[in-house]
Design an enzyme around this catalytic site. Structure first.
Site, short mmCIF file in Angstrom:
data_model
loop_
_atom_site.label_atom_id
_atom_site.label_comp_id
_atom_site.label_asym_id
_atom_site.label_seq_id
_atom_site.Cartn_x
_atom_site.Cartn_y
_atom_site.Cartn_z
N GLY A 62 10.83 -11.26 58.49
CA GLY A 62 11.25 -11.09 57.09
C GLY A 62 12.12 -9.85 56.89
CE1 TYR A 63 15.01 -9.52 51.99
CE2 TYR A 63 12.90 -10.64 51.82
CZ TYR A 63 14.23 -10.55 51.50
OH TYR A 63 14.79 -11.51 50.69
NE ARG A 88 1.49 -11.38 54.81
CZ ARG A 88 2.75 -11.06 55.06
NH1 ARG A 88 3.06 -10.35 56.11
NH2 ARG A 88 3.71 -11.48 54.25
CG ASP A 104 4.13 -15.86 46.91
OD1 ASP A 104 4.72 -16.17 47.96
OD2 ASP A 104 4.69 -15.91 45.80
CG ASN A 143 3.20 -25.20 56.31
OD1 ASN A 143 2.36 -25.76 57.02
ND2 ASN A 143 3.48 -25.61 55.08
CG ASN A 144 5.66 -17.35 57.84
OD1 ASN A 144 5.50 -16.98 59.00
ND2 ASN A 144 6.53 -16.80 57.02
CE LYS A 181 4.47 -5.78 59.09
NZ LYS A 181 4.95 -7.10 59.51
CE LYS A 200 4.08 -14.97 54.13
NZ LYS A 200 4.01 -15.60 52.79
#
Lengths: 200, 200
Positions: B154-155, B182, B70, B9-10, B176, B13
């Site tokens: 995120g981070y 990812r 994840d 749901n992100n 990136k 991502k």
């Protein structure tokens, strides 16, 4: 008589486990009774993985029954760290005191309601023919503001159980062994061992 | 044409994954295309457990192919926390900024050599008949002294890769996506998906 080897080099743990196991129709030995046992690298992602690896390595190597625990302290504020890395939280070859100091520093200023934590213990009992059974124990507590007490070992001086308002290192070992994560896990493991003893 | 549902749901991502996947002989959808998908509780002890749970739940429910990731940030000083709890490090419903602030506070005064960390991403590709395959990616870095950059999520603002001396949030998304955890994991997953497309 069958033989059960406690697959740990930590003499604090050996003493505590033998104490809780009590009498069993099986000869209990520890790794100290064997020469040249190779060190098992605890590289699992979970307590169960490490316990299984230790117990099954020793069971296979010595062709006997073996029991290993892996124990972790989960601090909620630290996303359940140090967990599987509890023993080496402050670095390789660090002392219990180093670990406690590091944890207290990280939690400095964190209010009591956010200092919740739990000790979790997973025990694996492995057989010479490859069988594996798991037993578990868990106890909830909070991380104290400072260390207190000189009994026990590891994080015991900074782990407080609400009901007793004392750290694990201040509790009498008889009480600690009844309520603790390792006490619960060892008693659950004892049922497994008794079943093994009954089987031919 | 076969269908692949991105089980997340992100939206950050989803965009990143679609970008990296590029063209595929399969229709890619996201959970946003489906109504009333029940939330999957991410209660696994490891990234792989959560990725498998998300992908297989969606694959079974929608009777299709599904892919879930994840992702966790492992900070060595914190015994690899926040790890599997990275998204909710500062509490349920916390913001990315809350997480970054909490992490910087915990590492206050910790020297650069002890601020090593890595992003780890595990992707599960699940099929309608119960198959599961895993792909992974990992990138090493250090946690910065303060946040910098406004790209990514995120981070990203506090994660610095040595080679570029920039935070992930300062890096162009093309760079990136080539080097990131990812990016690596999605390219590995792409090979799995291409194999699925070739099979009848």
């Amino acid at each position: 008589m069958k033989e059960l080897v406690l697959a740990t080099n930590n003499q604090h743990k050996v003493r505590e486990i033998i104490d809780i196991l009590g009498k069993l129709p099986i000869t209990v030995k520890s790794l100290a009774d064997f020469k040249k046992m190779p060190e098992v690298v605890e590289d699992g992602e979970t307590l169960a993985q490490n316990a299984v690896k230790k117990a099954s390595t020793v069971a296979m190597r010595l062709n006997t029954w073996a029991m290993a625990d892996d124990t972790g302290l989960e601090v909620d504020y630290l996303a359940k760290a140090p967990g599987v890395y509890s023993a080496r939280f402050a670095g390789i070859n660090c002392t219990y005191e180093d670990n406690n100091k590091k944890l207290l520093k990280l939690l400095k200023g964190v209010p009591k309601k956010d200092r919740t934590a739990r000790f979790r213990c997973v025990i694996a009992v492995a057989g010479p023919e490859g069988s594996i059974e798991l037993a578990q124990g868990c106890i909830e507590g909070v991380i104290a503001q400072k260390a207190a007490g000189d009994k026990g070992f590891g994080y015991d001086p900074i782990f407080v159980v609400a009901k007793y308002k004392k750290s694990f290192a201040q509790l009498d070992s008889r009480i600690k062994n009844v309520i603790s994560h390792r006490g619960q896990a060892v008693r659950n493991a004892k049922k497994i061992i008794e079943r093994i003893c009954r089987s031919s």
